[in-house]
Design an enzyme around this catalytic site. Structure first.
Site, PDB file in Angstrom:
ATOM      1  N   ASN A  99       0.879  -1.160   0.000  1.00 14.07           N
ATOM      2  CA  ASN A  99       0.000   0.000   0.000  1.00 14.07           C
ATOM      3  C   ASN A  99       0.924   1.220   0.000  1.00 14.07           C
ATOM      4  O   ASN A  99       1.869   1.262   0.776  1.00 14.07           O
ATOM      5  CB  ASN A  99      -0.835  -0.116   1.287  1.00 14.07           C
ATOM      6  CG  ASN A  99      -1.663   1.093   1.582  1.00 14.07           C
ATOM      7  OD1 ASN A  99      -1.695   2.031   0.817  1.00 14.07           O
ATOM      8  ND2 ASN A  99      -2.340   1.047   2.716  1.00 14.07           N
ATOM      9  N   LYS A 481     -20.673  16.958  -1.339  1.00 15.40           N
ATOM     10  CA  LYS A 481     -21.427  15.755  -0.986  1.00 15.40           C
ATOM     11  C   LYS A 481     -22.195  15.251  -2.203  1.00 15.40           C
ATOM     12  O   LYS A 481     -22.164  14.093  -2.527  1.00 15.40           O
ATOM     13  CB  LYS A 481     -22.394  16.122   0.136  1.00 15.40           C
ATOM     14  CG  LYS A 481     -22.517  15.315   1.355  1.00 15.40           C
ATOM     15  CD  LYS A 481     -21.385  14.997   2.241  1.00 15.40           C
ATOM     16  CE  LYS A 481     -20.007  14.922   1.740  1.00 15.40           C
ATOM     17  NZ  LYS A 481     -18.972  14.987   2.711  1.00 15.40           N
TER      18      LYS A 481
HETATM   19  C1  F6R Z   1     -15.676  13.870   1.323  1.00 15.88           C
HETATM   20  C2  F6R Z   1     -14.562  13.358   2.095  1.00 15.88           C
HETATM   21  C3  F6R Z   1     -13.195  13.815   1.727  1.00 15.88           C
HETATM   22  C4  F6R Z   1     -12.304  13.886   2.965  1.00 15.88           C
HETATM   23  C5  F6R Z   1     -10.857  14.173   2.563  1.00 15.88           C
HETATM   24  C6  F6R Z   1      -9.970  14.331   3.784  1.00 15.88           C
HETATM   25  O1  F6R Z   1     -16.893  13.387   1.809  1.00 15.88           O
HETATM   26  O2  F6R Z   1     -14.733  12.565   2.984  1.00 15.88           O
HETATM   27  O3  F6R Z   1     -13.211  15.020   1.046  1.00 15.88           O
HETATM   28  O4  F6R Z   1     -12.785  14.886   3.808  1.00 15.88           O
HETATM   29  O5  F6R Z   1     -10.379  13.126   1.789  1.00 15.88           O
HETATM   30  O6  F6R Z   1     -10.015  13.205   4.572  1.00 15.88           O
HETATM   31  P1  F6R Z   1      -9.658  13.262   6.114  1.00 15.88           P
HETATM   32  O7  F6R Z   1     -10.690  14.087   6.786  1.00 15.88           O
HETATM   33  O8  F6R Z   1      -9.674  11.833   6.558  1.00 15.88           O
HETATM   34  O9  F6R Z   1      -8.305  13.892   6.202  1.00 15.88           O
END
Ligand code: F6R
Length: 600
Positions: A99, A481
């Protein structure tokens, strides 16, 4: 993004691997595979598409007490069976899952493997071929593994099987998440504890550039020079029922409905016995000492940061800049003399933000991470963490983590304001309790939301979201969204910007969702709606009680204006959900997207 599992023990290895991969599905992937090792050799099964498709091709007779598995989100090479992991060395002695992204794989091919035939288009294959080459040159497997790791530039989480050794899984990590789980009569490997809660809740954290030799009885962590590192396992505090859908058709709907509960949990966790705000003194101090705050985040978390800036500047009176992680990493702005960095991330694993964290740590600056996963990389590597208490978020589209981020940012802003001696007419815990009730009303309005989705969005190719002030930031989130799960093109605009370009796109029946929750801009946003209506748009105004006007399509319950985004986003989440559902989209696992974006 890609997920890894591994198991060594006496239970049904292939079933544990498949179940583990199913638990990692939420991260996003486009192909999957497992390898099980037994006396007859290594049995590799790979398939494009869902784990269900992989299950169908796994030979039920392939028993074994050691195996590895992988979900792949394509970076190098298209998603197909050949590029899916596990990958094998030329003689099939070694089988490996990876990964991350190996940045220097072309150079490694030239340096160590010239003339070698590669089967896949992946960067991963170079690792397994190097390991085989190094063993052929006389190194032990452990030495060859370590030597290969020392050549790699980029990010990796790796699990390796050797056909000649049914007792060991070799594991390593750099920048990509990976845990080793300690079970009874077995040990496991997983990108995420959720995948292996079926076997154990005891996990060993791994640091970058560490490797682990995992046998059924032992887990030996070493650095890349071979020095043994002692570490105790921690208990993963995840309730297994939190990661089930229960009676809900989709995780997204369950997570939208959980929002009132999450807000109440945040209220509980951020107050002391006397009902006062409870925040670590060291965080308060760091906030007060900073002359400027730099919020760094991506996607939905970035949108939360934009609203967090309003909270902090309005209440705590500290200037705030909000930056997209991937932009900041390559174009660092001029920093103030005494900055404090705030990383907002649901997963705590987002590679773009991590790149910034690494840079600013090198410069000697302090960082606070606001995350839903306190043991995550961004949390571990920052100086301070504020948890979201939202429980696991499985749907790719973030909902409850976003509103939890807003609630925690509001608490942070008020706490710092109070400790600076600023008097506020705002009791965040009381106001958040009102928000939780209002969210409940919104969650009970699903029938209406279904209708709105159909009336305005489901049959359209594009749509606009208009707002001013914090409503604009909520519109950015609403548009994200909608586009990510329904594939309807959706753009959020500041109302005043319309006539500077975007209004050219308005045609007869173009859906325009407008938010009106802020008194000071209520009239102006309504003026903007008139402008688009004059050009044929189909407007859907969502306003807040007290500011409503005739013709508004939905009125949300009244809450404190500053906290309106926590409530006004709920109808936008719900109409996105229903629009996606009505269009037949895979709501929880939208195409091309990954939950945890662990590569830059
Ligand atoms: C949209 C969504 C993404 C995350 C982005 C950051 O619904 O979930 O835009 O917000 O990939 O992810 P995190 O918050 O995990 O850093």
């Amino acid at each position: 993004m890609c997920g890894i599992v591994g198991y060594i023990g006496d239970k049904d290895t292939k079933e544990i691997l498949l179940r583990g991969l199913e638990k990692l599905e939420y991260r996003g992937y486009d192909s999957a595979g497992i390898a099980v090792l037994n006396d007859e050799g290594v049995h590799v099964f790979k398939e494009k598409g869902r784990i269900a498709a992989l299950r169908e091709i796994v030979d039920p007779a392939s028993e074994g007490s050691i195996g590895i598995g992988h979900t792949r989100w394509a970076t190098h090479g298209v998603p197909n069976r050949v590029n899916a992991h596990p990958h094998q060395s030329s003689t099939s002695r070694f089988t490996l899952v990876h990964n991350g992204v190996i940045e220097n794989y072309e150079q490694l091919k030239r340096e160590f493997l010239s003339g070698h035939e590669f089967i896949s288009e992946t960067d991963t294959e170079v690792i397994v071929q190097m390991i085989e080459k190094f063993t052929e040159e006389g190194l032990s497997v452990e030495e060859a593994f370590r030597k290969a790791l020392q050549q790699l530039k980029g990010s990796y989480a790796i699990a390796l099987l050797d056909k000649q050794d049914q007792d060991t899984i070799y594991v390593a990590k750099n920048k990509s998440p990976l845990l080793v789980g300690v079970g009874e009569d077995c040990n496991v490997v997983a990108s995420d504890a959720m995948a292996m809660l079926q076997v154990t809740d005891q996990f060993l954290e791994l640091m970058d550039k560490e490797m682990v030799i995992v046998t059924k009885e032992s887990t030996t962590i070493k650095d890349l020079d071979g020095n043994v590192i002692a570490r105790q396992p921690y208990t993963a505090e995840i309730d297994a029922s939190d990661i089930e859908k229960g009676t809900y058709p989709h995780y997204m709907l369950k997570e939208i409905d959980e929002q009132p509960f999450v807000i109440r949990k945040i209220i509980q966790n951020y107050q002391d016995e006397s009902g006062k705000l409870k925040l670590d003194e060291s965080i308060r101090k760091a906030m007060k000492e900073a002359d400027r705050l730099y919020i760094v985040a991506s996607g939905t978390s970035y949108h939360a940061g934009l609203i967090g800036k309003q909270f902090i500047e309005k209440m705590a009176k500290i200037p705030v800049e909000v930056h997209i992680g991937s932009e900041f990493a390559y174009n660092m702005p001029l920093l103030s003399e005494n900055p404090l960095f705030i990383f907002i991330s649901q997963s705590g694993e987002t590679a773009d933000s991590r790149a910034v964290l690494v840079q600013i740590k090198k410069l000697g600056y302090k960082a606070l991470t606001i995350t839903n996963v306190p043991g995550s990389t961004l949390s571990r590597e920052a100086d301070f963490t504020l948890p979201l208490y939202a429980g696991p978020e499985i749907a790719v589209a973030s909902t409850k983590a976003y509103t939890a981020q807003l609630a925690v940012l509001a608490i942070l802003a008020v706490d710092v304001a109070q400790s600076k001696g600023i008097t506020l007419e705002f009791n965040p815990l009381k106001e958040l309790a009102i928000v939780a009730n209002a969210m409940e009303t919104m969650c009970d309005s699903k029938e209406e939301m279904t209708k709105i989705a159909d009336e305005y969005l489901s049959a359209h190719r594009n749509s606009f979201f208009l707002g001013r002030g914090v409503d604009f930031y909520v519109c950015l989130e609403g548009a994200l969204k909608l586009k990510e799960i329904s594939y309807i093109q959706a753009e959020g605009f500041a109302g005043g910007e319309l006539k500077h370009g975007p209004i050219a796109l308005i045609e007869t029946d173009t859906p325009v969702v407008a938010l009106a929750t802020q008194e000071n801009v209520n009239l102006s946003i309504r003026g903007n709606v008139k402008e688009v209506v004059a050009r044929g748009a189909n407007p859907c105004i969502i306003s807040m009680k007290g500011l409503e006007a005739e013709g508004d399509r939905f009125v949300i319950p009244a809450v404190h204006e500053l906290l309106a985004p926590l409530v006004s986003v709920v109808p936008l989440q719900l109409i996105s959900y229903y629009a996606a559902l009505h269009r037949g989209c895979d709501v929880d696992k939208p195409r091309n997207l990954a939950k945890s974006v662990t590569v830059e």
